[in-house]
Design a protein around this motif. Structure first.
Motif, PDB file in Angstrom:
ATOM      1  N   LEU A   1       0.790  -1.088  -0.208  1.00  0.00           N
ATOM      2  CA  LEU A   1      -0.257  -0.100  -0.081  1.00  0.00           C
ATOM      3  C   LEU A   1       1.215   0.743  -0.210  1.00  0.00           C
ATOM      4  O   LEU A   1       0.589   2.498  -1.320  1.00  0.00           O
ATOM      5  N   ALA A   2       2.034   1.235   0.506  1.00  0.00           N
ATOM      6  CA  ALA A   2       3.632   1.876   1.046  1.00  0.00           C
ATOM      7  C   ALA A   2       3.258   2.474  -0.593  1.00  0.00           C
ATOM      8  O   ALA A   2       3.668   3.846  -1.359  1.00  0.00           O
ATOM      9  N   TYR A   3       3.843   1.796  -1.385  1.00  0.00           N
ATOM     10  CA  TYR A   3       4.395   2.008  -3.097  1.00  0.00           C
ATOM     11  C   TYR A   3       3.746   2.752  -3.610  1.00  0.00           C
ATOM     12  O   TYR A   3       3.414   3.487  -5.004  1.00  0.00           O
ATOM     13  N   SER A   4       2.340   1.874  -3.561  1.00  0.00           N
ATOM     14  CA  SER A   4       0.401   2.352  -3.964  1.00  0.00           C
ATOM     15  C   SER A   4       0.862   3.587  -3.829  1.00  0.00           C
ATOM     16  O   SER A   4       0.205   4.589  -5.245  1.00  0.00           O
ATOM     17  N   THR A   5       1.134   3.753  -3.034  1.00  0.00           N
ATOM     18  CA  THR A   5       0.639   5.266  -2.583  1.00  0.00           C
ATOM     19  C   THR A   5       1.813   6.568  -3.584  1.00  0.00           C
ATOM     20  O   THR A   5       1.403   7.266  -3.529  1.00  0.00           O
ATOM     21  N   VAL A   6       3.209   5.538  -3.219  1.00  0.00           N
ATOM     22  CA  VAL A   6       3.885   6.687  -4.135  1.00  0.00           C
ATOM     23  C   VAL A   6       3.519   6.578  -5.891  1.00  0.00           C
ATOM     24  O   VAL A   6       3.922   7.912  -6.065  1.00  0.00           O
ATOM     25  N   MET A   7       2.610   5.481  -5.952  1.00  0.00           N
ATOM     26  CA  MET A   7       2.340   5.587  -7.951  1.00  0.00           C
ATOM     27  C   MET A   7       1.347   7.026  -8.128  1.00  0.00           C
ATOM     28  O   MET A   7       1.376   7.396  -8.631  1.00  0.00           O
ATOM     29  N   SER A   8       0.187   6.392  -7.078  1.00  0.00           N
ATOM     30  CA  SER A   8      -0.615   7.922  -6.522  1.00  0.00           C
ATOM     31  C   SER A   8       0.342   9.339  -6.472  1.00  0.00           C
ATOM     32  O   SER A   8      -0.221   9.734  -7.597  1.00  0.00           O
ATOM     33  N   LEU A   9       0.703   9.382  -6.067  1.00  0.00           N
ATOM     34  CA  LEU A   9       1.126  10.701  -5.789  1.00  0.00           C
ATOM     35  C   LEU A   9       2.115  11.060  -6.836  1.00  0.00           C
ATOM     36  O   LEU A   9       2.487  12.465  -7.317  1.00  0.00           O
ATOM     37  N   GLY A  10       2.656   9.997  -7.679  1.00  0.00           N
ATOM     38  CA  GLY A  10       3.579   9.966  -9.193  1.00  0.00           C
ATOM     39  C   GLY A  10       2.710  10.626 -10.251  1.00  0.00           C
ATOM     40  O   GLY A  10       2.789  11.904 -10.417  1.00  0.00           O
ATOM     41  N   THR A  11       1.348  10.440 -10.265  1.00  0.00           N
ATOM     42  CA  THR A  11       0.423  10.509 -10.729  1.00  0.00           C
ATOM     43  C   THR A  11      -0.773  11.770 -10.570  1.00  0.00           C
ATOM     44  O   THR A  11      -0.525  12.793 -12.037  1.00  0.00           O
ATOM     45  N   LEU A  12      -0.795  12.740  -9.273  1.00  0.00           N
ATOM     46  CA  LEU A  12      -1.007  13.857  -9.392  1.00  0.00           C
ATOM     47  C   LEU A  12       0.002  14.554  -9.718  1.00  0.00           C
ATOM     48  O   LEU A  12      -0.559  15.305 -10.646  1.00  0.00           O
ATOM     49  N   THR A  13       1.382  14.324  -9.098  1.00  0.00           N
ATOM     50  CA  THR A  13       2.471  14.932 -10.032  1.00  0.00           C
ATOM     51  C   THR A  13       2.147  15.626 -11.508  1.00  0.00           C
ATOM     52  O   THR A  13       2.412  17.194 -12.105  1.00  0.00           O
ATOM     53  N   MET A  14       2.534  14.251 -12.315  1.00  0.00           N
ATOM     54  CA  MET A  14       2.148  14.313 -13.552  1.00  0.00           C
ATOM     55  C   MET A  14       1.239  15.283 -14.487  1.00  0.00           C
ATOM     56  O   MET A  14       1.414  15.579 -15.154  1.00  0.00           O
ATOM     57  N   LEU A  15      -0.208  15.355 -13.500  1.00  0.00           N
ATOM     58  CA  LEU A  15      -1.358  15.470 -14.117  1.00  0.00           C
ATOM     59  C   LEU A  15      -0.796  17.399 -13.947  1.00  0.00           C
ATOM     60  O   LEU A  15      -1.200  17.907 -14.497  1.00  0.00           O
ATOM     61  N   ILE A  16      -0.813  17.256 -12.813  1.00  0.00           N
ATOM     62  CA  ILE A  16      -0.679  19.025 -12.331  1.00  0.00           C
ATOM     63  C   ILE A  16       0.437  19.538 -13.798  1.00  0.00           C
ATOM     64  O   ILE A  16      -0.101  20.369 -13.792  1.00  0.00           O
ATOM     65  N   GLY A  17       1.478  18.887 -13.773  1.00  0.00           N
ATOM     66  CA  GLY A  17       1.962  19.325 -15.243  1.00  0.00           C
ATOM     67  C   GLY A  17       1.328  19.279 -16.935  1.00  0.00           C
ATOM     68  O   GLY A  17       2.153  20.020 -17.497  1.00  0.00           O
ATOM     69  N   VAL A  18       0.651  18.088 -16.819  1.00  0.00           N
ATOM     70  CA  VAL A  18      -0.218  18.270 -17.267  1.00  0.00           C
ATOM     71  C   VAL A  18      -0.753  19.871 -18.002  1.00  0.00           C
ATOM     72  O   VAL A  18      -0.371  20.265 -19.154  1.00  0.00           O
ATOM     73  N   GLY A  19      -1.611  19.931 -16.985  1.00  0.00           N
ATOM     74  CA  GLY A  19      -1.521  21.023 -16.696  1.00  0.00           C
ATOM     75  C   GLY A  19      -2.987  21.777 -17.289  1.00  0.00           C
ATOM     76  O   GLY A  19      -3.642  22.856 -17.030  1.00  0.00           O
ATOM     77  N   THR A  20      -4.031  21.039 -18.031  1.00  0.00           N
ATOM     78  CA  THR A  20      -5.027  21.375 -19.048  1.00  0.00           C
ATOM     79  C   THR A  20      -6.294  20.854 -17.879  1.00  0.00           C
ATOM     80  O   THR A  20      -5.881  20.141 -17.189  1.00  0.00           O
ATOM     81  N   GLU A  21      -7.305  21.586 -18.833  1.00  0.00           N
ATOM     82  CA  GLU A  21      -8.727  21.599 -17.398  1.00  0.00           C
ATOM     83  C   GLU A  21      -9.013  20.154 -17.347  1.00  0.00           C
ATOM     84  O   GLU A  21      -9.537  19.541 -16.473  1.00  0.00           O
ATOM     85  N   LEU A  22      -8.929  19.372 -18.062  1.00  0.00           N
ATOM     86  CA  LEU A  22      -8.808  17.908 -18.040  1.00  0.00           C
ATOM     87  C   LEU A  22      -8.727  17.110 -17.484  1.00  0.00           C
ATOM     88  O   LEU A  22      -8.406  16.631 -16.146  1.00  0.00           O
ATOM     89  N   ALA A  23      -6.315  17.215 -17.335  1.00  0.00           N
ATOM     90  CA  ALA A  23      -5.674  16.868 -16.632  1.00  0.00           C
ATOM     91  C   ALA A  23      -6.383  17.396 -14.952  1.00  0.00           C
ATOM     92  O   ALA A  23      -6.295  16.757 -13.968  1.00  0.00           O
ATOM     93  N   LEU A  24      -7.027  18.540 -14.797  1.00  0.00           N
ATOM     94  CA  LEU A  24      -6.489  18.754 -12.962  1.00  0.00           C
ATOM     95  C   LEU A  24      -7.778  19.070 -12.783  1.00  0.00           C
ATOM     96  O   LEU A  24      -7.811  18.612 -11.409  1.00  0.00           O
ATOM     97  N   THR A  25      -8.772  18.446 -13.578  1.00  0.00           N
ATOM     98  CA  THR A  25     -10.175  17.940 -13.366  1.00  0.00           C
ATOM     99  C   THR A  25      -9.930  17.072 -12.677  1.00  0.00           C
ATOM    100  O   THR A  25     -10.444  15.641 -11.767  1.00  0.00           O
TER     101      THR A  25
END
Length: 768
Positions: free
Chosen positions: A297-321
């Protein structure tokens, strides 16, 4: 709002008292606070539901015009609700999980302080206040991770987490100061309201790097991800809270908060997408290759945190949604799953997935809630995780940069996550029963309340996503984007590319789950080989290097020899002072020696001769006598230049000093020559350097005057104001009366202390 933020600290102070009154019900009693806070924060949603923001100001130091400001908008309220709601059930869960623990009261004190620190962080409008709460989360998480302080693993993991996050915190402090310098404001609302393009500023690159270092260390982005799984040494309630809604989300919050101001720059987007994608894949891979349920579960949290960071970087309205939806979905299912992991450990005595199976009959409710939460993690309809997963895939397919690569990395990670969902929801509860260290049994209501609420909330949000969207989520999306976002959350969007990719990831994930028992030994061997050159190994080598450097400088600089300390101190101090005096300020001294009288030269020669004789003689008595001559020569200088009171004081001090030195030296052994010729010449050179620099600094100071001399004021006013003609005496007893009184008090206190010690010694000697 101020009371809401500080209430956790106030309740923490009262917790030991409440522990004695409430006993085993302490968790339920303390949970009333975050539950009340959740109701209060929910009542504020109408203020921000249209995407607006409210700044609440509270005077702190009115005389200095300093206030405490809190920013209430969709983003901060979303985090505040997650912190308070999940915190409610974590406190209830902890009361049951740690029932009978000898340090239960201490645990709740730290947990409440941690919760209050997180609330202060996400609600602060001032950059400095935000940083203070940021560091408080690091300190309190350190105490929570190392709560079982009798275990070496807990202490080591706590120190590792503290070192990594506080090192990033130092970088963050620099970045926030640079941001304030660039914008001219420490107010977050003011910075976000500014229309100046920050990416064109000369300080932009350094500021972004510093802020991202702080955010990425806190939210365990590659290569700083290693501290987060090691934090599993903490009790399970800590893991459930830290991984779902608090500590690891602090960096995510900061990146989301500053995205409207910093997101226009290519550096911001590029770094977030690259490191976010790398963290996502790394976390998913490490989770699938682990065996302990908490570590998975801890490493899956790392995976989710990476996904959230990546979506902020994409920066489109759909990505931020998609970012906001994954943020909420992850908080719900991960909090539930960590509590389930604790229930399994509590009920069976093991966390190893290889030793679990067939628990559904003994733990039916746990199996049900674990299944719901795991389905949300896997992105299976109708859970809210499915909506978030679909939005993420759609956003990446339409990403303006690196769309194909990011999509493939995300699909691969989602495949592994589906396998992980099977490991935590199917492997422990289904199949043939496996003998465990303890006889399996269902958890008490206090431990089931959290998984039940959070997993059912994930189901409810999936069935009626428009309700949380209208209440708070759309306002949060608007604040992250910096402009109104036209979102539409629905369970079904028809048959499209995201749905097909999601179905493919689900199918492959099931296959990976079935193959896990055969793949796991090889995966473990691969990870063990990679760990020898990974970032965690670099961390340990760095810490060893610090210890080696500390040992070297201790042997060199702190070797216990007082003379060596004095030599280094004098050489460095006067070497730097001399360099600054000549090289940096180019001081030229114009000495007027023509007006000197012959007896002044005689006194100067006497000073030099006595100093040289004192350093070169082999006679102890002669050395003391020459030092006395030097002191008497200084007294002559005072008298010649119209300071008879100083001269008399100097004579008294020198006489007393010579007498005391003679008495002491008669009790000492003969001189022993411990210095080599090199050491003597070295010490001579340093002494000459110090003397020359001090002399030149005094002469330079005499030539430099920034303000008018105050001696004329004392000359004119000593008689009229203080009725005295001795200017020095008037200064001491009138103009600087409090200073002199303080000195007298110190001397009197020292005399009383000496008298007391002598009296006690005399009494001890007379005792039989």
């Amino acid at each position: 709002m101020l009371l809401a933020v500080l209430s956790g600290f106030l309740l923490a102070v009262l917790t030991p008292f409440l522990h004695r009154l409430s006993g085993h019900a302490l968790g339920w009693v303390l949970a009333l606070l975050p539950a009340s806070l959740a109701i209060y924060f929910a009542s504020l949603t109408p203020l921000v539901s249209d995407g607006g923001a409210v700044v609440m100001e509270y005077p702190w130091l009115p005389g200095l015009d300093i206030t405490l400001n809190f920013l209430v908008d969709g983003l901060s309220l979303t985090f505040a609700l997650l912190i308070s709601v999940i915190g409610t059930f974590v406190l209830i869960y902890a009361g049951a999980y740690l029932r009978g623990h000898p340090y239960l009261g201490r645990f709740f004190v730290i947990m409440l302080a941690f919760m209050a620190s997180m609330l202060g962080l996400v609600l602060s409008d001032n950059l400095l206040t935000l940083f203070i709460f940021w560091e408080l989360t690091s300190i309190t998480s350190y105490l929570l991770i190392g709560f079982d302080h009798d275990k070496p693993e807990a202490r080591k993991s706590a120190l590792q987490g503290l070192f990594v996050t506080t090192a990033g915190g130092l970088a963050l402090m620099a970045g926030l100061i640079l941001l304030a310098v660039m914008t001219g404001s420490y107010s977050l609302s003011g910075i976000l309201a500014s229309t100046d393009p920050l990416h064109e500023h000369a300080l932009y690159v350094g500021m972004v790097i510093c802020i991202l270092l702080g955010a990425m260390t806190k939210s365990a982005q590659v290569p700083f991800h290693f501290w987060l799984p090691n934090a599993m040494a903490a009790p399970t309630p800590v893991s459930a809270y830290l991984h779902s809604a608090t500590m690891v989300k602090a960096g995510i919050y900061l990146m989301a908060r500053l995205n409207p101001a910093l997101g226009d720059g290519a550096l911001w987007s590029t770094v977030l997408m690259l490191f976010g994608a790398a963290t996502m894949v790394t976390g998913a891979w490490m989770a699938f290759s682990s065996t302990g349920i908490k570590r998975v579960l801890a490493y899956s949290t790392v995976m989710s945190l990476g996904t959230l960071t990546m979506l902020i970087g994409v920066g489109t309205e759909l990505a931020l949604t998609a970012f906001i939806c994954i943020l909420v979905a992850h908080s719900l299912y991960k909090g539930a799953l960590f509590m389930v992991a604790g229930i399994i450990d509590h009920g069976t005595g093991t966390k190893d997935l290889r030793q679990l199976g067939g628990l559904r009959r003994a733990m039916p409710f746990t199996a049900l809630f674990a299944g719901l939460a795991a389905l949300s993690m896997a992105g299976f309809p109708p859970l809210f995780g499915f909506i978030a997963k679909e939005l993420a895939l759609e956003a990446l397919l339409k990403a303006p940069l690196w769309s194909i690569g990011l999509t493939l990395a995300t699909v691969l990670s989602f495949m592994l996550v589906v396998g992980l969902a099977g490991l935590v929801a199917i492997k422990p509860f289904f199949g043939a029963p496996v003998k465990t260290p303890q006889h399996p049994h269902e958890a008490p209501p206090g431990m089931l309340a959290g998984p039940a609420f959070l997993s059912l909330a994930a189901l409810g949000f999936g069935l009626v996503p428009f309700l949380p969207e209208a209440a708070i989520l759309q306002a949060a999306m608007t604040r992250v984007a910096g402009s109104p976002v036209d979102s539409y959350l629905a369970l079904w969007h028809g048959v499209n590319a995201p749905l097909l990719l999601s179905a493919a990831s689900f199918a492959v994930g099931i296959v990976l789950y079935r193959l896990w028992p055969k793949l796991q030994p090889n995966l473990f061997a691969m990870n063990s080989a990679g760990a020898r050159v990974g970032p965690e190994t670099g961390y340990f080598r760095f810490m060893e290097g610090i210890s080696q450097v500390a040992g070297w400088q201790t042997r060199l600089l702190q070797n216990g020899v007082l003379g060596h300390y004095l030599l280094v101190l004098v050489a460095v101090t006067f070497g730097l002072a001399g360099f600054t005096l000549f090289a940096r300020h180019d001081v030229h001294l114009a000495l007027d020696l023509g007006g000197s009288r012959f007896y002044e030269w005689g006194i100067a020669a006497l000073l030099v001769a006595s100093a040289v004789f004192s350093c070169s003689t082999h006679s102890r008595l002669g050395s003391v006598a020459s030092l006395g001559v030097l002191g008497f020569a200084v007294a002559l200088i005072f008298i010649l230049f119209s300071a008879p009171d100083l001269g008399i004081t100097q004579l008294l001090v020198e006489t007393l000093t010579v007498v005391l030195l003679v008495l002491v030296l008669f009790k000492l052994p003969e001189f022993v020559n411990l210095s080599s010729p090199f050491e003597r010449y070295r010490d001579l050179a340093v002494a000459i350097l110090a003397g020359v620099v001090v002399t030149l600094m005094i002469l330079a100071g005499l030539e430099t005057r920034y303000f008018e001399s105050i001696s004329a004021y004392y000359s004119e006013n000593s008689a009229p104001l203080a009725q005295g003609r001795n200017i020095v005496n008037v200064i001491l007893v009138d103009f600087r009366a409090l200073d002199t009184l303080g000195e007298i008090f110190v001397l009197a206190l020292a005399a009383v202390g000496i008298h007391s010690m002598l009296k006690l010694k005399a009494e001890d000697q007379h005792k039989p």
